[in-house]
Design an enzyme around this catalytic site. Structure first.
Site, PDB file in Angstrom:
ATOM      1  N   LEU A  10      41.385  40.533  37.471  1.00  0.00           N
ATOM      2  CA  LEU A  10      41.915  41.890  37.303  1.00  0.00           C
ATOM      3  C   LEU A  10      41.054  42.819  36.460  1.00  0.00           C
ATOM      4  O   LEU A  10      41.429  43.963  36.233  1.00  0.00           O
ATOM      5  CB  LEU A  10      43.340  41.812  36.736  1.00  0.00           C
TER       6      LEU A  10
ATOM      7  N   LEU B 209      37.347  44.932  35.728  1.00  0.00           N
ATOM      8  CA  LEU B 209      36.214  45.506  36.461  1.00  0.00           C
ATOM      9  C   LEU B 209      34.928  44.862  35.953  1.00  0.00           C
ATOM     10  O   LEU B 209      34.741  44.748  34.741  1.00  0.00           O
ATOM     11  CB  LEU B 209      36.172  47.020  36.223  1.00  0.00           C
TER      12      LEU B 209
ATOM     13  N   HIS C 115      42.011  41.143  47.925  1.00  0.00           N
ATOM     14  CA  HIS C 115      42.967  42.175  47.512  1.00  0.00           C
ATOM     15  C   HIS C 115      44.236  42.026  48.353  1.00  0.00           C
ATOM     16  O   HIS C 115      44.154  41.846  49.570  1.00  0.00           O
ATOM     17  CB  HIS C 115      42.359  43.570  47.692  1.00  0.00           C
TER      18      HIS C 115
ATOM     19  N   ASN D 211      44.968  31.127  44.643  1.00  0.00           N
ATOM     20  CA  ASN D 211      43.767  31.262  45.488  1.00  0.00           C
ATOM     21  C   ASN D 211      42.669  30.301  45.056  1.00  0.00           C
ATOM     22  O   ASN D 211      41.953  29.747  45.895  1.00  0.00           O
ATOM     23  CB  ASN D 211      43.265  32.705  45.476  1.00  0.00           C
TER      24      ASN D 211
ATOM     25  N   ASN E  11      35.815  39.779  46.781  1.00  0.00           N
ATOM     26  CA  ASN E  11      37.094  40.003  46.105  1.00  0.00           C
ATOM     27  C   ASN E  11      38.202  39.876  47.133  1.00  0.00           C
ATOM     28  O   ASN E  11      38.049  40.301  48.280  1.00  0.00           O
ATOM     29  CB  ASN E  11      37.120  41.412  45.493  1.00  0.00           C
TER      30      ASN E  11
ATOM     31  N   ASP F 122      38.188  47.885  44.087  1.00  0.00           N
ATOM     32  CA  ASP F 122      38.652  47.655  45.466  1.00  0.00           C
ATOM     33  C   ASP F 122      37.867  48.463  46.502  1.00  0.00           C
ATOM     34  O   ASP F 122      38.427  48.938  47.487  1.00  0.00           O
ATOM     35  CB  ASP F 122      40.158  47.974  45.583  1.00  0.00           C
TER      36      ASP F 122
HETATM   37  C1  GAR Z   1      46.616  37.677  44.382  1.00  0.00           C
HETATM   38  O1  GAR Z   1      47.696  38.194  45.111  1.00  0.00           O
HETATM   39  C2  GAR Z   1      45.401  38.568  44.515  1.00  0.00           C
HETATM   40  O2  GAR Z   1      45.267  39.136  45.777  1.00  0.00           O
HETATM   41  C3  GAR Z   1      45.697  39.615  43.482  1.00  0.00           C
HETATM   42  O3  GAR Z   1      46.192  38.894  42.376  1.00  0.00           O
HETATM   43  C4  GAR Z   1      46.905  37.753  42.870  1.00  0.00           C
HETATM   44  C5  GAR Z   1      46.405  36.518  42.152  1.00  0.00           C
HETATM   45  O4  GAR Z   1      47.113  35.385  42.565  1.00  0.00           O
HETATM   46  N1  GAR Z   1      44.521  40.377  43.170  1.00  0.00           N
HETATM   47  C6  GAR Z   1      44.548  41.666  42.881  1.00  0.00           C
HETATM   48  O5  GAR Z   1      45.595  42.297  42.817  1.00  0.00           O
HETATM   49  C7  GAR Z   1      43.195  42.307  42.644  1.00  0.00           C
HETATM   50  N2  GAR Z   1      43.273  43.727  42.730  1.00  0.00           N
HETATM   51  P1  GAR Z   1      46.575  33.937  42.200  1.00  0.00           P
HETATM   52  O6  GAR Z   1      46.158  33.960  40.737  1.00  0.00           O
HETATM   53  O7  GAR Z   1      47.777  33.060  42.420  1.00  0.00           O
HETATM   54  O8  GAR Z   1      45.438  33.594  43.103  1.00  0.00           O
END
Ligand code: GAR
Length: 214
Positions: A90, A92, A109, A13, A107, A150
């Site tokens: 990840l 808080l 999710h 992301n 954020n 969340d």
């Molecule tokens: C993503 O899928 C994001 O939505 C999730 O962690 C992943 C990170 O991917 N976030 C959560 O689960 C937050 N509760 P990335 O490091 O490749 O962007």
């Protein structure tokens, strides 16, 4: 607008935001700092490859939330953050950061909140729970955060179908590609262009047409 991006993992992301700034979709956005929750993530490598300043701030390095909260607050202030984006982060955040940047922390999710959110619902755990539940649709949500996991006003959601032969890994990959990657830059663009208002727990998006070249 100066944004600070928080990361914990692979950083796809983050990379997507870097790419959308480079291709002009987020022409008025500048990532002024990346904050990683631990040393050695691939997100950190991506940030460094893009020449972005990185800070590592781990919750476990602090004996209490107060010290962690204060450190992040100072870092955000010194970075000149105007918007904060939690892009696969990840931990808080503490109450002072949440209060100081209220309605300015987004954020992403990997599910359709308020389903499949809350403590422990991150990464593959979310997709395992989705498959276990038997729902036919999942997706991605971008929301403004509050003090709870969340929770907070939802800005954008993108549904993604669940396939019968999905594994948590295949579902995660599709939610990222079809849900998260289109959604997060769109959310950042709406906020940085002043098109979002928050009323109670709802967001209102100014649908005013944009010039096609803007
Ligand atoms: C993503 O899928 C994001 O939505 C999730 O962690 C992943 C990170 O991917 N976030 C959560 O689960 C937050 N509760 P990335 O490091 O490749 O962007």
């Amino acid at each position: 607008m100066n944004i600070v991006v928080f990361v914990s993992g692979g950083g796809t992301n983050l990379q997507n935001l870097i790419d959308r700034i480079a291709d002009g979709y987020l022409s008025d956005v500048r990532i002024c700092r990346v904050i990683a929750s631990r040393e050695g993530t691939y997100a950190q490598t991506r940030a460094e490859n893009a020449g972005l300043p990185v800070s590592i701030v781990s919750r476990k390095d602090f004996s209490d939330m107060e010290g962690y909260d204060e450190t992040l607050l100072q870092l955000l202030e010194h970075s000149g953050a105007e918007l904060v984006v939690l892009a696969g982060f990840l931990s808080l955040l503490g109450p002072r950061v949440v209060e100081r940047y209220r309605n300015r922390i987004l954020n992403i999710h990997p599910a359709l909140l308020p389903s499949f959110g809350g403590k422990g619902m991150y990464g593959l755990h979310v997709h395992e729970a989705v498959l276990e539940s038997g729902v036919k649709w999942t997706g991605a949500t971008v929301h403004f955060i509050n003090e709870n996991y969340d929770d907070g006003p939802i800005l954008l959601q993108q549904p993604v179908p669940v396939r019968q032969d999905d594994t948590p890994e295949s579902l995660q990959a599709r939610v990222i590609a079809e849900g998260e990657h289109p959604l997060l830059p769109e959310a950042v663009r709406l906020v940085t262009r002043g098109r979002v208002r928050i009323v109670g727990n709802k967001t209102l998006i100014d649908e005013e047409a944009e010039h096609p070249d803007s």
